[in-house]
Scaffold this active site. Structure first.
Site, PDB file in Angstrom:
ATOM      1  N   LYS A  69      75.934  81.524 128.380  1.00 53.98           N
ATOM      2  CA  LYS A  69      76.591  82.653 127.699  1.00 53.98           C
ATOM      3  C   LYS A  69      78.053  82.654 128.108  1.00 53.98           C
ATOM      4  O   LYS A  69      78.377  82.526 129.285  1.00 53.98           O
ATOM      5  CB  LYS A  69      75.917  83.955 128.172  1.00 53.98           C
ATOM      6  N   LYS A 105      81.312  78.584 128.223  1.00 48.84           N
ATOM      7  CA  LYS A 105      82.621  79.046 127.755  1.00 48.84           C
ATOM      8  C   LYS A 105      83.130  78.082 126.702  1.00 48.84           C
ATOM      9  O   LYS A 105      82.713  76.920 126.661  1.00 48.84           O
ATOM     10  CB  LYS A 105      83.630  79.087 128.914  1.00 48.84           C
ATOM     11  N   THR A 189      83.875  96.129 128.954  1.00 50.33           N
ATOM     12  CA  THR A 189      84.434  95.489 130.156  1.00 50.33           C
ATOM     13  C   THR A 189      85.121  96.531 131.020  1.00 50.33           C
ATOM     14  O   THR A 189      84.867  96.644 132.232  1.00 50.33           O
ATOM     15  CB  THR A 189      85.422  94.387 129.738  1.00 50.33           C
ATOM     16  N   SER A 350      77.092  92.577 125.948  1.00 51.59           N
ATOM     17  CA  SER A 350      76.764  91.440 125.082  1.00 51.59           C
ATOM     18  C   SER A 350      75.269  91.121 125.177  1.00 51.59           C
ATOM     19  O   SER A 350      74.616  90.813 124.182  1.00 51.59           O
ATOM     20  CB  SER A 350      77.553  90.193 125.501  1.00 51.59           C
TER      21      SER A 350
HETATM   22  P1  NAD Z   1      93.626  90.498 125.228  1.00 52.31           P
HETATM   23  O1  NAD Z   1      94.101  89.289 124.535  1.00 52.31           O
HETATM   24  O2  NAD Z   1      93.143  91.652 124.416  1.00 52.31           O
HETATM   25  O3  NAD Z   1      94.790  91.046 126.203  1.00 52.31           O
HETATM   26  C1  NAD Z   1      95.504  90.250 127.083  1.00 52.31           C
HETATM   27  C2  NAD Z   1      96.752  91.036 127.486  1.00 52.31           C
HETATM   28  O4  NAD Z   1      97.443  90.332 128.515  1.00 52.31           O
HETATM   29  C3  NAD Z   1      97.743  91.224 126.339  1.00 52.31           C
HETATM   30  O5  NAD Z   1      98.223  92.564 126.368  1.00 52.31           O
HETATM   31  C4  NAD Z   1      98.891  90.281 126.716  1.00 52.31           C
HETATM   32  O6  NAD Z   1     100.157  90.722 126.222  1.00 52.31           O
HETATM   33  C5  NAD Z   1      98.833  90.386 128.233  1.00 52.31           C
HETATM   34  N1  NAD Z   1      99.564  89.339 128.926  1.00 52.31           N
HETATM   35  C6  NAD Z   1      99.605  88.007 128.667  1.00 52.31           C
HETATM   36  N2  NAD Z   1     100.459  87.404 129.526  1.00 52.31           N
HETATM   37  C7  NAD Z   1     100.947  88.379 130.345  1.00 52.31           C
HETATM   38  C8  NAD Z   1     101.869  88.389 131.415  1.00 52.31           C
HETATM   39  N3  NAD Z   1     102.450  87.269 131.826  1.00 52.31           N
HETATM   40  N4  NAD Z   1     102.128  89.585 132.026  1.00 52.31           N
HETATM   41  C9  NAD Z   1     101.534  90.722 131.615  1.00 52.31           C
HETATM   42  N5  NAD Z   1     100.657  90.761 130.599  1.00 52.31           N
HETATM   43  C10 NAD Z   1     100.367  89.606 129.973  1.00 52.31           C
HETATM   44  O7  NAD Z   1      92.510  90.013 126.238  1.00 52.31           O
HETATM   45  P2  NAD Z   1      91.363  90.868 126.943  1.00 52.31           P
HETATM   46  O8  NAD Z   1      90.128  90.721 126.146  1.00 52.31           O
HETATM   47  O9  NAD Z   1      91.861  92.228 127.304  1.00 52.31           O
HETATM   48  O10 NAD Z   1      91.174  89.988 128.268  1.00 52.31           O
HETATM   49  C11 NAD Z   1      92.047  90.132 129.380  1.00 52.31           C
HETATM   50  C12 NAD Z   1      91.387  89.485 130.585  1.00 52.31           C
HETATM   51  O11 NAD Z   1      90.121  90.098 130.788  1.00 52.31           O
HETATM   52  C13 NAD Z   1      91.104  87.975 130.448  1.00 52.31           C
HETATM   53  O12 NAD Z   1      91.222  87.380 131.718  1.00 52.31           O
HETATM   54  C14 NAD Z   1      89.672  87.939 129.978  1.00 52.31           C
HETATM   55  O13 NAD Z   1      89.060  86.702 130.288  1.00 52.31           O
HETATM   56  C15 NAD Z   1      89.122  89.090 130.786  1.00 52.31           C
HETATM   57  N6  NAD Z   1      87.880  89.628 130.265  1.00 52.31           N
HETATM   58  C16 NAD Z   1      87.826  90.235 129.039  1.00 52.31           C
HETATM   59  C17 NAD Z   1      86.605  90.692 128.562  1.00 52.31           C
HETATM   60  C18 NAD Z   1      86.496  91.422 127.255  1.00 52.31           C
HETATM   61  O14 NAD Z   1      85.395  91.888 126.943  1.00 52.31           O
HETATM   62  N7  NAD Z   1      87.568  91.616 126.503  1.00 52.31           N
HETATM   63  C19 NAD Z   1      85.443  90.515 129.324  1.00 52.31           C
HETATM   64  C20 NAD Z   1      85.526  89.913 130.580  1.00 52.31           C
HETATM   65  C21 NAD Z   1      86.760  89.469 131.026  1.00 52.31           C
END
Ligand code: NAD
Length: 421
Positions: A69, A105, A189, A350
């Site tokens: 997953k 992944k 999350t 999920s």
């Molecule tokens: P997203 O694409 O919605 O958001 C990512 C954010 O990070 C954006 O606002 C972007 O502008 C910002 N960003 C990128 N580079 C940056 C920098 N240098 N400085 C500051 N901000 C920066 O992604 P998301 O879904 O919110 O995921 C964010 C993190 O959480 C990732 O590591 C992802 O793997 C993890 N995550 C997300 C989920 C989920 O359900 N969405 C679940 C588990 C883990």
């Protein structure tokens, strides 16, 4: 493997955890490498009639505890190393939460902002065509990740259904509600992290009103801001890829949401409502109680770790702290709630989506929240207890907790002792 390999960094955690358990060497041998990583080139027709190709991967890291997953990321800097590392983390994350899954992944090396909506749809469908033999409801179940969303999951589920000739909603999670998605997946999350912090607040010595800094303001960052602000905490700083804002008195979160909804950076709110502009690179060192990395990997590193003033870090992002930075934070008594526990609310809901798709019976949002809170509290407490009993960080404790479950499953197939005695 290069010196800076992300997977090498991740495997340090495996060794650390193993040193606290009496683990059979077979277990480590199995968990040190991805079971399979497939690389393809996706070729799609662009709107101007030309053809363009994009590198893409799908990794099934380990499936001892169930089908693999993990999300699919669309990012210009994605690599095979990153995909395998994220799949390794998923293996441990599912084990921490006791979900019946292994870790997987996927990624496409693309900047989705350079594609039209029609090109994005063709790319998403091409991904499923290429990996249709790898994924499946009992084999490997993708989900959204960075720069992929529910609409993309909907296209992917539809492409898979067309290929197998029947609806198979359980092949992918994070779908739109109308296509078999689960209520409560959108903020799962952040909500999981929020429940975890609230449950452990007393043990962590947290006050009624925390000052919070959030790095990254996408799905995870925005939802945690809403949940924490709604619970009476003060969001003092947030950043995104284009900038950051700060307010000693607390940022107006609605103003930040409006800016993002209009397609602007959080930095565009500077000058209004007391919001001050600050360099995004300074966010980690903001004076606050709780720091929430919610952007990308390795954002807290050896050069900025000593500047962290928060007493607690909630890792909503995957791998935001390098192992060197982790050691500095531990030395400075900063408690880190690690990614494989702190952001596991996403994969947990999920899992609920997959269960609902398979049983054909859907739960209310309240039921989803209750079930999520129950699992976050149960596993959060278990990790806390391991960390106290073994006098280790919460990260090591989470890996020990997960490795115990993985080892039990791997050993149930028989280890060297069984075959030679
Ligand atoms: P997203 O694409 O919605 O958001 C990512 C954010 O990070 C954006 O606002 C972007 O502008 C910002 N960003 C990128 N580079 C940056 C920098 N240098 N400085 C500051 N901000 C920066 O992604 P998301 O879904 O919110 O995921 C964010 C993190 O959480 C990732 O590591 C992802 O793997 C993890 N995550 C997300 C989920 C989920 O359900 N969405 C679940 C588990 C883990």
């Amino acid at each position: 493997m290069s010196e800076d390999s992300l997977l090498d960094h991740a495997l340090v955690r495996l060794d650390q955890a193993a040193s606290h358990l009496n683990i059979d060497p077979d277990v480590i041998e199995k968990l040190k490498y991805a079971r399979e990583t497939t690389k393809v080139r996706l070729m799609i027709r662009m709107d101007d009639g030309s053809r363009k190709s994009f590198l893409a991967w799908r990794c099934r890291y380990d499936d001892t505890r169930g089908p693999t997953k993990g999300g699919i990321r669309f990012h210009p800097e994605s690599t095979a190393d990153e995909v395998e590392t994220l799949a390794f983390w998923m293996t441990f994350k599912c084990a921490v939460m006791n979900l019946p899954y292994g870790g997987g992944k996927g990624a496409v090396q693309v900047d989705p902002r350079t594609l039209s909506k029609a090109e994005l749809e063709r790319l998403s469908r091409a991904y499923i065509q290429a990996f249709s033999r790898i994924i499946g409801p009992d084999r490997d179940i993708p989900a959204p990740d960075v720069y992929t969303n529910s609409m993309i999951m909907g296209w992917m589920a539809d492409e898979y259904a067309q290929m197998v000739g029947q609806a198979e909603p359980a092949v992918i999670t994070g779908k739109p509600i109308a296509l078999g998605g689960s209520l409560g997946r959108g903020d799962a999350t952040a909500r999981g992290g929020f429940y975890l912090v609230r449950h452990l607040a007393e043990n962590l010595g947290l006050g009624q009103t925390m000052r919070v800094a959030i790095q990254g303001f996408g799905n995870a960052g925005q939802h945690i801001a809403r949940l924490l602000a709604g619970d009476g905490h003060k969001i003092v700083a947030v950043s995104d890829s284009e900038g950051a804002v700060y307010s000693e008195a607390g940022l107006h979160v609605d103003m930040l949401f409006d800016a993002k909804a209009a397609g602007h950076s959080v930095a565009s709110t500077a000058g209004q409502g007391g919001h001050e502009c600050m360099p995004a690179a300074d966010l980690a060192g903001v004076d606050c109680d709780l720091l929430v990395p919610a952007a990308l990997e390795n954002m807290i590193h050896i050069r900025n770790a000593a500047s962290v003033k928060a007493t607690l870090v909630l890792e909503l992002a995957n791998g935001p702290i390098t192992p060197e930075a982790d050691a500095i934070l531990a030395q400075n008594n900063v408690i880190v709630l690690p990614d494989i526990l702190a952001n596991a609310g996403g994969v947990t809901v999920s899992y609920f989506e997959w269960v609902q798709n398979r049983q054909g019976y859907y739960w209310t949002e309240e039921e989803i929240h209750d079930k999520l809170r129950g699992i976050m509290e149960r596993e959060g407490r278990a990790v806390w207890d391991v960390s106290r009993a073994k006098d280790v960080t919460m990260r090591t404790a989470a890996y020990v907790h997960a490795l115990g479950r993985l080892a039990e499953a791997i050993e149930a197939h028989g280890t060297q002792n069984f075959f030679t005695s």
